[in-house]
Design a protein around this motif. Structure first.
Motif, short mmCIF file in Angstrom:
data_model
loop_
_atom_site.label_atom_id
_atom_site.label_comp_id
_atom_site.label_asym_id
_atom_site.label_seq_id
_atom_site.Cartn_x
_atom_site.Cartn_y
_atom_site.Cartn_z
N ASN A 191 -4.32 8.17 -0.23
CA ASN A 191 -3.54 7.02 -0.66
C ASN A 191 -2.09 7.08 -0.17
N PRO A 194 -1.10 5.96 4.52
CA PRO A 194 -0.43 4.87 5.24
C PRO A 194 1.05 5.14 5.47
N PHE A 271 -0.46 -2.05 6.29
CA PHE A 271 -0.77 -1.41 5.01
C PHE A 271 -0.18 -2.22 3.86
N ARG A 274 -2.24 -5.26 3.07
CA ARG A 274 -3.49 -4.90 2.38
C ARG A 274 -3.22 -4.61 0.92
N ASP B 365 -9.35 4.82 -7.93
CA ASP B 365 -8.79 5.05 -6.60
C ASP B 365 -9.23 3.90 -5.70
N PRO B 366 -8.28 3.10 -5.18
CA PRO B 366 -8.66 1.90 -4.43
C PRO B 366 -9.50 2.20 -3.18
N ARG B 367 -9.48 3.42 -2.71
CA ARG B 367 -10.24 3.74 -1.50
C ARG B 367 -11.60 4.34 -1.79
#
Lengths: 278, 526
Positions: A191, A194, A271, A274, B365-367
């Protein structure tokens, strides 16, 4: 389709020209390993200091060597050194930053004060010091530039990481029995990626400038290796006679820096848009 | 009956080509409160923004908005700015972001007075004090030279209201003005809105998702659904005898909150003893978040922890989950201390307790794909499972919470709030815990989604014998999901007992004030 276009329109306006510039220069450096327009080990005094022509699009130097070939050889060193310096910064700085964000208190303090200490040294002076002690050469240039990348990546990673540590999904992962280390590797790193990638592009362009600067004052790579900074150094005394000797290496540096900065800016914007969508 | 103050006809809004509102018409009279109610995404807020001319540039607006005889659409940009600044007051949900942190509240209230009323310095000062008095801040000792961060959430919202009414607007638009606040504060603010409407003859548009608030506050109500008004009338009539099926569902969901039935077993699952948590190092500046908190819970039993914000609910929950180390006391799960355990023993302990957090985006977790999210706690099993085994378990548990197993490869942002909360419950269930701690787990959801999640939780508790620790500020929910209640005030337990008894006959005055302030649908309509 229109949503996708709206989301990517602005980032692409940066990424495409940036990527094209970077790709052209990287390709030039890679091709130099298998093919060069002219053999630069041969001295041809008869053709010295020629202005740009069809035979030599970037002219020739004081030894009659082809300017284009020299620029291509220089790309190897200039981009290679910057790449290795960024890799060194990433390799050491990112783990330190992750660690600092994961462990509050003493370890965080140590990592951050260590970073401050490095920042406190004037970069160019320290690089000269390293060169003076251990002698010029590509590896030493990489170390000299890379050391200053370490605190940059450590701070950026820590900052992005601290934001992530506040979020509820980290609490959920801890309830799921994950330790701080595996949370840092599984959740925080990707996370924070980016931000780190965008910073890497910026450090890349700064590395190119730093290498050019060190080579220009004669502390970079040594003959027979070439670099854009060294070409500028050699052009110095001849600039009135043959300005093309300074113009083309200078242009190469400018375009490389521009390319990486555009790429960094574009990735950042991508990024960001998004993130907004979520 | 007087003529309408605000008349909206055929209001249609589309943003970036996507229609949001499909031709709304309604009136607001001076001195009345009209509630715009509906579920999230029904177009309530878009309507408010359209009236205040605050929609984004990409919005296309059609129809007619007449305020006090003036058609807003035929005005010039400058005239509109004057009208909107002077005649329309706005109050939003989040009082902190609506105020400027580096300006005193007096300066902020004075700003519209100087711009729109062109008052002199002395007059402004006098007017600011009158306004602070009007919204009940002077009696609380709040003077104009205070800064927003020195005020509580409710006080900040009062400042925002003072700013909104500073130029004596004809219309006040309040968009979920009390949703972020405690029940007691909410009750006081709703009373303030009623006073402003009645005494100052302001027309109020109150936007809310909470029908109990509508029942207690509004004169008339317009129910919105998918960008249309499906039903409109006197609040009592509409809520007592809803005609449209969507309204009927919303009202039914309120009165059909599930009732808890449980069969607790003898063995104890959670024991909290003399828990103590202080923040800050030096004794003089220390803040006591929890003081001498003790209680226990039997397997299959459910406990509600209620209190206002700042009462220590969340700190207590974090301690139970082992996320925060207390300064004193102990938390024992099935007899073993949470803070002494290490390694394998610790993992075995943690398998017994899982958590569900308040929905917001940060919960996942967004991913991560849904499969990775729900299988994360499998880590606690201490053995590596094969890929297909993990997928199988993920699909089973997703079906268990009423989702299709095929959602496993999708990502959290593709789901609605209610579905996301089901995913969070699936994540908590996958290692078959004995206890699930829920932190405001349904507070962010629409009423119908809320009922469904509560029913799901009750079914899981009945079938699997799971205990819940249910932390909430909303007393109307605890009856549906808990057997016992503890009431926290300033980090101390002030009342404890069976949920039904505490709600029916609270002993402590603090509990009584919480119960009285909780909007009660049935009470308001009777």
């Amino acid at each position: 389709m229109t949503d996708l276009w709206r989301e990517w329109r602005i980032p692409l306006a940066y990424i495409v020209p940036g990527a094209v510039l970077v790709a052209v220069l990287v390709l030039a450096g890679l091709i130099s390993y298998i093919w060069l327009p002219c053999d630069v080990t041969l001295v041809n005094i008869a053709e010295k200091l020629q202005p740009p022509s069809w035979a030599h699009p970037f002219g020739t130097d004081q030894l009659g060597r082809d300017g284009l070939s020299l620029i291509m050889l220089g790309a190897r060193t200039s981009l290679g050194v910057a790449f290795a310096a960024v890799a060194l910064g990433l390799g050491v700085g990112v783990p330190l930053g992750l660690l600092a964000a994961a462990r509050h208190g003493v370890i965080d303090q140590i990592v951050m004060r260590f970073s401050d200490a490095i920042f406190a040294f004037p970069a160019v002076l320290t690089a000269i010091l390293i060169m003076a002690v251990s002698g010029p050469g590509a590896v030493n240039v990489i170390v000299a530039i890379g050391i200053f990348n370490i605190p940059v990546f450590a701070k950026v990673t820590r900052g992005a990481g601290l934001v992530q540590w506040q979020l509820a999904y980290v609490a959920a992962a801890r309830v799921a029995g994950k330790g701080r280390l595996s949370i840092a590797l599984e959740h925080i790193l990707h996370n924070a990626a980016p931000t780190i990638i965008a910073q890497a592009a910026v450090q890349f362009s700064m590395g190119i400038i730093a290498e050019a600067g060190l080579s220009y004052i004669g502390l970079g790579v040594q003959p027979p290796d070439q670099s854009w900074g060294r070409l500028l150094n050699e052009a110095q005394t001849l600039i009135g006679l043959a300005p093309h000797l300074a113009i083309f290496p200078g242009l190469a540096i400018l375009l490389a820096v521009l390319g990486f900065n555009l790429l960094g800016e574009g990735l950042h914007a991508a990024f960001d848009s998004r993130r907004q969508r979520r | 009956m007087s003529i309408a103050l605000l008349r909206i006809e055929d209001l249609a809004v589309s943003i970036a080509g996507k229609p949001i509102l499909h031709g709304l018409s309604f009136d607001v009279r001076a001195g009345e409160i009209l509630a715009l109610a509906g579920q999230s995404g029904s177009g309530k807020s878009t309507t408010a923004l359209a009236i205040a001319r605050l929609l984004p540039r990409a919005a296309e607006i059609n129809g007619s908005i007449v305020l006090d005889g003036i058609e807003l659409f035929s005005q010039t940009e400058k005239a509109l700015r004057d009208i909107c600044g002077r005649d329309i007051g706005l109050v939003f949900q989040e009082p902190m972001t609506a105020l400027n942190p580096v300006m005193t509240i007096g300066e902020q209230i004075a700003e519209p007075l100087r711009i729109h009323k062109k008052l002199g310095r002395a007059d402004v000062r006098e007017e600011v004090i009158r306004l602070l008095d009007r919204v009940g801040l002077m009696e609380a000792g709040i003077t104009p030279d205070r800064y927003p961060h020195e005020l509580s959430g409710g006080q900040r919202q009062r400042v925002a209201i003072a700013m909104a009414v500073s130029c004596a607007p004809k219309l006040l638009i309040a968009d979920e003005p009390t949703t972020a606040l405690d029940v007691t504060t909410q009750a006081q603010l709703l009373k303030l809105f009623r006073t402003l409407a009645q005494e100052d003859k302001i027309g109020v548009v109150l936007i809310t998702h909470d029908l109990a608030v509508v029942a207690e506050t509004a004169d008339r109500v317009a129910i919105m659904h998918e960008g249309k008004i499906i039903e409109e009338g006197l609040a009592r009539d509409v809520l007592r005898t809803p005609r449209h099926s969507v309204t009927q569902d919303m009202v039914a969901a309120l009165s059909r909150l599930p009732v808890r039935t449980s069969r607790p077993r003898a063995e104890s699952i959670l024991e909290v003893s003399n828990l103590e948590r202080r923040y800050g190092g030096v004794a003089a500046t220390q803040f006591t978040a929890l003081h001498d908190v003790s209680f226990s819970l039997k397997q299959g039993e459910s406990l509600g922890i209620v209190g206002e914000s700042g009462s220590g609910k969340s700190t207590l929950l974090r301690a139970i989950l082992g996320l925060d180390k207390p300064n004193g006391g102990d938390v024992r799960i099935a007899g073993a201390s949470l803070f002494g355990a290490r390694g394998k023993e610790n993992r075995a302990l943690r398998r017994k307790i899982q958590a569900v957090f308040q929905d917001p985006a940060g919960s996942f977790d967004p991913r991560f794909s849904v499969e990775r999210i729900v299988t994360e706690p499998l880590h606690l099993l201490g053995e590596r499972l094969s890929r297909s085994e993990r997928r199988k378990r993920a699909e089973t548990v997703l079906e268990r919470v009423g989702l299709s197993g095929s959602v496993a490869h999708r990502f959290p942002h593709e789901f609605s709030g209610g579905q996301r909360q089901r995913i969070a419950i699936a994540r908590a269930l996958i290692i078959e815990p004995s206890l699930i701690a829920l932190d405001e787990a349904v507070s962010a959801l629409d009423i119908s989604a809320r009922v469904q999640i509560l029913e799901l939780l009750n079914a899981l508790s009945r079938d699997l014998g799971i205990s819940y620790v249910f932390v909430t500020h909303d007393l109307s929910l605890v009856r549906s999901i808990t057997d016992r209640l503890i009431v926290l005030q300033s980090g101390r337990i002030v009342e404890t007992g069976a949920t039904v008894d505490v709600l029916a006959a609270p002993h402590h005055p603090y509990t009584a004030s919480l119960v009285a302030a909780t909007p009660d649908f049935a009470r308001a309509l009777s």
